[in-house]
Design a protein around this motif. Structure first.
Motif, PDB file in Angstrom:
ATOM      1  N   ALA A  83      -4.981 -11.019   0.212  1.00 37.66           N
ATOM      2  CA  ALA A  83      -6.071 -10.826  -0.752  1.00 37.66           C
ATOM      3  C   ALA A  83      -6.405  -9.351  -0.920  1.00 37.66           C
ATOM      4  CB  ALA A  83      -7.303 -11.599  -0.305  1.00 37.66           C
ATOM      5  N   ALA A  84      -6.429  -8.617   0.191  1.00 35.54           N
ATOM      6  CA  ALA A  84      -6.778  -7.193   0.124  1.00 35.54           C
ATOM      7  C   ALA A  84      -5.706  -6.405  -0.621  1.00 35.54           C
ATOM      8  CB  ALA A  84      -6.957  -6.639   1.537  1.00 35.54           C
ATOM      9  N   PHE A  85      -4.442  -6.681  -0.329  1.00 34.16           N
ATOM     10  CA  PHE A  85      -3.367  -5.962  -1.006  1.00 34.16           C
ATOM     11  C   PHE A  85      -3.335  -6.303  -2.490  1.00 34.16           C
ATOM     12  CE2 PHE A  85       1.007  -5.627  -2.540  1.00 34.16           C
ATOM     13  CZ  PHE A  85       1.235  -4.281  -2.298  1.00 34.16           C
ATOM     14  N   THR A  86      -3.478  -7.580  -2.819  1.00 30.76           N
ATOM     15  CA  THR A  86      -3.475  -8.001  -4.216  1.00 30.76           C
ATOM     16  C   THR A  86      -4.598  -7.329  -4.983  1.00 30.76           C
ATOM     17  OG1 THR A  86      -2.515 -10.151  -3.621  1.00 30.76           O
ATOM     18  CG2 THR A  86      -3.618 -10.002  -5.761  1.00 30.76           C
ATOM     19  N   ASP A  87      -5.753  -7.243  -4.363  1.00 31.31           N
ATOM     20  CA  ASP A  87      -6.894  -6.586  -5.003  1.00 31.31           C
ATOM     21  C   ASP A  87      -6.630  -5.096  -5.197  1.00 31.31           C
ATOM     22  OD1 ASP A  87      -9.885  -6.731  -5.781  1.00 31.31           O
ATOM     23  OD2 ASP A  87      -9.854  -5.144  -4.276  1.00 31.31           O
ATOM     24  N   ALA A  88      -5.995  -4.466  -4.207  1.00 29.52           N
ATOM     25  CA  ALA A  88      -5.772  -3.020  -4.259  1.00 29.52           C
ATOM     26  C   ALA A  88      -4.785  -2.626  -5.355  1.00 29.52           C
ATOM     27  CB  ALA A  88      -5.270  -2.520  -2.905  1.00 29.52           C
ATOM     28  N   VAL A  89      -3.869  -3.523  -5.717  1.00 32.73           N
ATOM     29  CA  VAL A  89      -2.838  -3.182  -6.716  1.00 32.73           C
ATOM     30  C   VAL A  89      -3.047  -3.913  -8.037  1.00 32.73           C
ATOM     31  CG1 VAL A  89      -1.146  -2.681  -4.923  1.00 32.73           C
ATOM     32  CG2 VAL A  89      -1.218  -4.978  -5.931  1.00 32.73           C
ATOM     33  N   VAL A 106       8.509   9.800 -17.390  1.00 34.24           N
ATOM     34  CA  VAL A 106       7.773  10.772 -16.577  1.00 34.24           C
ATOM     35  C   VAL A 106       6.355  10.269 -16.324  1.00 34.24           C
ATOM     36  CG1 VAL A 106       6.731  13.073 -16.593  1.00 34.24           C
ATOM     37  CG2 VAL A 106       9.139  12.787 -17.204  1.00 34.24           C
ATOM     38  N   VAL A 107       5.712   9.744 -17.358  1.00 33.73           N
ATOM     39  CA  VAL A 107       4.350   9.215 -17.199  1.00 33.73           C
ATOM     40  C   VAL A 107       4.332   8.075 -16.175  1.00 33.73           C
ATOM     41  CG1 VAL A 107       2.481   7.964 -18.356  1.00 33.73           C
ATOM     42  CG2 VAL A 107       3.563   9.917 -19.479  1.00 33.73           C
ATOM     43  N   LEU A 108       5.281   7.160 -16.296  1.00 34.04           N
ATOM     44  CA  LEU A 108       5.312   6.019 -15.380  1.00 34.04           C
ATOM     45  C   LEU A 108       5.574   6.447 -13.941  1.00 34.04           C
ATOM     46  CD1 LEU A 108       7.206   3.228 -17.364  1.00 34.04           C
ATOM     47  CD2 LEU A 108       4.776   3.359 -16.820  1.00 34.04           C
ATOM     48  N   LEU A 109       6.526   7.349 -13.740  1.00 35.15           N
ATOM     49  CA  LEU A 109       6.833   7.771 -12.376  1.00 35.15           C
ATOM     50  C   LEU A 109       5.725   8.630 -11.786  1.00 35.15           C
ATOM     51  CD1 LEU A 109      10.673   8.457 -12.393  1.00 35.15           C
ATOM     52  CD2 LEU A 109       9.431   6.433 -11.661  1.00 35.15           C
ATOM     53  N   ASP A 110       5.083   9.445 -12.606  1.00 36.89           N
ATOM     54  CA  ASP A 110       3.914  10.185 -12.115  1.00 36.89           C
ATOM     55  C   ASP A 110       2.830   9.211 -11.646  1.00 36.89           C
ATOM     56  OD1 ASP A 110       4.849  12.769 -12.414  1.00 36.89           O
ATOM     57  OD2 ASP A 110       3.980  13.054 -14.412  1.00 36.89           O
ATOM     58  N   GLY A 111       2.638   8.138 -12.419  1.00 42.15           N
ATOM     59  CA  GLY A 111       1.658   7.133 -12.026  1.00 42.15           C
ATOM     60  C   GLY A 111       2.045   6.423 -10.742  1.00 42.15           C
ATOM     61  N   LEU A 112       3.350   6.153 -10.567  1.00 43.08           N
ATOM     62  CA  LEU A 112       3.809   5.510  -9.346  1.00 43.08           C
ATOM     63  C   LEU A 112       3.609   6.414  -8.144  1.00 43.08           C
ATOM     64  CD1 LEU A 112       5.196   2.964  -8.266  1.00 43.08           C
ATOM     65  CD2 LEU A 112       7.389   4.126  -8.584  1.00 43.08           C
ATOM     66  N   VAL A 113       3.857   7.693  -8.315  1.00 40.79           N
ATOM     67  CA  VAL A 113       3.615   8.646  -7.231  1.00 40.79           C
ATOM     68  C   VAL A 113       2.140   8.610  -6.828  1.00 40.79           C
ATOM     69  CG1 VAL A 113       3.544  11.100  -6.637  1.00 40.79           C
ATOM     70  CG2 VAL A 113       5.538  10.158  -7.821  1.00 40.79           C
ATOM     71  N   ALA A 114       1.251   8.553  -7.799  1.00 38.58           N
ATOM     72  CA  ALA A 114      -0.183   8.489  -7.504  1.00 38.58           C
ATOM     73  C   ALA A 114      -0.523   7.207  -6.737  1.00 38.58           C
ATOM     74  CB  ALA A 114      -0.989   8.572  -8.802  1.00 38.58           C
ATOM     75  N   GLU A 115       0.122   6.093  -7.109  1.00 37.22           N
ATOM     76  CA  GLU A 115      -0.125   4.847  -6.384  1.00 37.22           C
ATOM     77  C   GLU A 115       0.375   4.934  -4.952  1.00 37.22           C
ATOM     78  OE1 GLU A 115      -0.456   0.947  -8.808  1.00 37.22           O
ATOM     79  OE2 GLU A 115       1.479   1.843  -9.344  1.00 37.22           O
ATOM     80  N   PHE A 116       1.526   5.547  -4.744  1.00 38.00           N
ATOM     81  CA  PHE A 116       2.038   5.699  -3.390  1.00 38.00           C
ATOM     82  C   PHE A 116       1.163   6.648  -2.576  1.00 38.00           C
ATOM     83  CE2 PHE A 116       6.675   4.504  -4.591  1.00 38.00           C
ATOM     84  CZ  PHE A 116       6.358   3.165  -4.453  1.00 38.00           C
ATOM     85  N   ASP A 117       0.630   7.664  -3.228  1.00 41.96           N
ATOM     86  CA  ASP A 117      -0.297   8.551  -2.524  1.00 41.96           C
ATOM     87  C   ASP A 117      -1.522   7.776  -2.038  1.00 41.96           C
ATOM     88  OD1 ASP A 117       1.307  10.747  -2.867  1.00 41.96           O
ATOM     89  OD2 ASP A 117       0.213  11.547  -4.585  1.00 41.96           O
TER      90      ASP A 117
END
Length: 214
Positions: A83-89, A106-117
């Motif tokens: 539940a916590a992981f599902t909520d977080a993403v 570039v926009v998508l991968l920049d966003g993915l980097v932010a999510e991994f951060d």
């Protein structure tokens, strides 16, 4: 996202010879705000301990809640973590539409980097549990990966309509090249991923194979 008024638990019953999932509802005292606090506390504890050493005691201590409050909604540690992981993403990135495949990627991968951060340490702590927890694996694959794959595929579809992608390009394989490199460098090697790395990945790895004829 499931609101605090509902705790979804499924059981299988027979209805006209068919198996049907039915839903029972368990209210959570404290409302949506209390649910958000508990899920956020679970993510915080995951960061510190990983999945194996996470305990309900640690979560309720962090959230200043009671075990009864947690178990009324989530019957196990696994259910709480899912539940916590599902909520977080749950926030799915918007599909970019810059008019250029390169810039969209570039926009998508920049966003993915932010999510991994934001959540990379949590994901690292959960990877080893995926084989043992089908529910967690499903949350990772459906709640996180599948949703982001769809955005990437939509971007490819737009680019194909503009003539930027070869007709025989294997998009089912190509779509995860960029995310895989970002994931490996960030979560496996622990090395930073900056804008320059994202752009090299797009220019030197992804774009060439979208244009190459087989």
């Amino acid at each position: 996202m499931i609101t605090y008024q509902q705790s979804v638990r499924y059981r299988i019953v027979l209805c006209g010879g068919r198996k049907v999932s039915t839903m029972s509802v368990t209210p959570l005292r404290g409302g949506q705000a209390r649910q958000d606090e508990l899920l956020a506390a679970t993510i915080d504890v995951l960061r510190e301990t990983g999945y194996d050493r996470l305990t309900i005691d640690a979560v309720v201590a962090r959230a200043r809640a009671s075990k009864t409050t947690v178990y009324r909604r989530w019957p196990s540690k696994s259910a709480l973590v899912v539940a916590a992981f599902t909520d977080a993403v749950r926030a799915i990135p918007a599909r970019p539409d810059t008019g250029s495949l390169r810039e969209d990627l570039v926009v998508l991968l920049d966003g993915l980097v932010a999510e991994f951060d934001r959540l990379g340490d949590v994901m690292t702590g959960l990877i080893g549990e995926l084989r043992r927890s089908p529910d967690l694996a499903e949350a990772m694959r459906t709640g996180f990966i599948k949703a982001r794959r769809q955005v990437m595929m939509d971007v490819f579809d737009q680019a194909r309509e503009r003539g930027e992608i070869a007709g025989d390009a294997d998009l089912e394989t190509i779509w995860y090249l960029g995310p895989a490199l970002v994931f490996f460098r960030t979560l496996m090697l622990g090395e930073p991923v900056d804008g320059a790395f994202v752009r090299r990945t797009v220019d030197e790895v992804v774009l060439p194979v979208t244009r190459a004829a087989t």
